[in-house]
Scaffold this motif. Structure first.
Motif, short mmCIF file in Angstrom:
data_model
loop_
_atom_site.label_atom_id
_atom_site.label_comp_id
_atom_site.label_asym_id
_atom_site.label_seq_id
_atom_site.Cartn_x
_atom_site.Cartn_y
_atom_site.Cartn_z
N GLU A 1 1.47 -1.05 -0.04
CA GLU A 1 0.33 -0.19 0.44
C GLU A 1 1.08 1.10 -0.16
O GLU A 1 2.17 1.38 0.36
CB GLU A 1 -0.84 0.23 1.61
CG GLU A 1 -1.30 -0.98 0.95
CD GLU A 1 -2.28 -1.35 2.53
OE1 GLU A 1 -2.83 -0.86 3.37
OE2 GLU A 1 -2.28 -2.46 2.64
N SER A 2 0.53 2.35 -0.29
CA SER A 2 1.28 3.87 -0.37
C SER A 2 0.61 5.05 0.30
O SER A 2 -0.72 4.96 0.54
CB SER A 2 1.12 4.34 -2.22
OG SER A 2 1.45 2.85 -2.85
N ARG B 1 5.12 3.52 1.59
CA ARG B 1 5.09 1.74 1.74
C ARG B 1 4.70 1.53 2.92
O ARG B 1 5.60 1.37 3.45
CB ARG B 1 6.39 1.38 0.70
CG ARG B 1 6.24 2.09 -0.89
CD ARG B 1 5.22 2.02 -1.79
NE ARG B 1 5.23 2.36 -2.77
CZ ARG B 1 4.66 3.47 -3.01
NH1 ARG B 1 4.95 4.45 -2.49
NH2 ARG B 1 5.53 4.25 -4.05
N VAL C 1 0.21 5.87 3.24
CA VAL C 1 -1.24 5.00 4.39
C VAL C 1 -0.78 5.89 5.76
O VAL C 1 0.04 6.04 6.12
CB VAL C 1 -0.47 3.94 4.68
CG1 VAL C 1 -1.29 2.85 6.30
CG2 VAL C 1 -0.72 2.64 3.56
#
Length: 344
Positions: free
Chosen positions: A11-12, A30, A14
């Motif tokens: 995921e980016s 990340r 976050v």
């Protein structure tokens, strides 16, 4: 037939506010959620992520975030609980992503005593050995059996016993030379079937006397522990905090006598090795910090050892407040306070 392995999603950007108990603003550039050994091996063997710098995140209850995290964040969420019969003892096993308090309550539901003094401590099972959590006369090392950890460089799964973990006061090998180098996946605890309550802590003795119970059950001891904690410490779900912010300083007998000579009422505890443990909360309170604030960060009104987020606090404000407290205590008592949380 086993289902094929589905690799975790990276995921980016976050938002990490839900993942640190202080509720401090920061983002992970990340992040990958580790829910199994296979997930972690995928990261280690990945041509890009395997070589990337990494930050291991558990429950975030012992963390002060002062900036966004550029390394790949490994959010450990490995589930699972298991009870094993080991003759005179029970072995309680749990995945590193289980909430610590949930494990304590689950073990009590299984009729297993031994972890009740550590009830209501925030954080995850995997983070508990890193900090060697402790409360009310019991430390994690007193119940620890072993853990499984995966080396991020070699990908080798290793089981470490108590000696290999080098437990100290709020310390372990995972805060020293294994810091950031291995990820804990599972932890096991040894709890005696012939349970004996640990009631040496004064507040527990008072709770027992008030209840009039000569031989309490593990669940009753847990209830007393939780009542004591709730009376003294804020719920992170309501007021952002990381629990006790400073370690109780341990000083030589000579240094302790010098402090007592100036402050006869200081709260202190003699140790078996001749040294003395001073109550950090008392030192902070004596310097007048209880209830004070720096920006959105403050000292909890009911317990000076706890720093809190009064709303929209930033990590830098927490750090500034902590450093001011350290300077104040050192100037008055000549004692250096050491923070418990990891500051990033």
């Amino acid at each position: 037939m086993e289902s094929p392995f589905a690799p975790p999603v990276v995921e980016s950007d976050v938002d990490l506010r839900p993942y640190n108990s202080f509720g401090l603003p920061a983002k992970a550039r990340r992040l990958v959620r580790i829910r199994s050994e296979a997930d972690l091996r995928w990261v280690v063997n990945h041509p890009d992520w395997g070589r990337a710098s990494k930050f291991i995140l558990g429950g975030g209850s012992n963390l002060v975030l002062t900036r966004d995290l550029q390394p790949l964040v490994l959010k450990v969420e490995v589930p699972g609980r298991r009870l094993l019969d080991a003759g005179d003892d029970w072995i309680v096993e749990a995945g590193a992503g289980e909430r610590w308090h949930d494990l304590v309550m689950w073990s009590l539901e299984q009729g297993v005593g031994g972890l009740e003094n550590l009830a209501l401590i925030p954080g995850t099972v995997g983070a508990a050995p890193v900090q060697n959590i402790g409360a009310y006369g019991v430390e994690l090392k007193d119940r620890f059996e072993c853990l499984d950890t995966l080396d991020l460089m070699s990908g080798r799964l290793v089981s470490l016993d108590k000696a290999a973990c080098h437990f100290g006061y709020r310390d372990s090998v995972f805060k020293q030379h294994l810091a950031g180098r291995s990820v804990i996946l599972r932890v096991r605890f040894r709890c005696p079937k012939r349970w004996v309550p640990e009631l040496g802590y004064l507040d527990l003795q008072r709770a027992q006397e008030a209840a009039g119970i000569a031989q309490p059950t593990p669940a009753q001891v847990a209830d007393w522990v939780m009542a004591i904690r709730r009376a003294k410490l804020p719920d992170p779900a309501v007021i952002g905090n990381a629990g006790s912010f400073f370690k109780n300083p341990i000083v030589t007998a000579e240094a302790c006598r010098a402090v007592i000579a100036r402050e006869p009422h200081i709260v202190h505890y003699p140790l078996d090795d001749g040294r003395c443990k001073l109550a950090a909360g008392w030192l902070i309170d004596a310097c007048g910090w209880k209830g004070k604030s720096v920006g959105g960060a403050g000292v909890y009104e009911k317990q000076a050892l706890v720093l809190v987020n009064r709303g929209e606090a930033r990590g830098g404000e927490v750090l500034t407040l902590a450093q001011a407290i350290q300077a104040s205590v050192f100037a008055r008592f000549g004692v250096q306070l050491e923070p418990e949380p990891v500051v990033v």
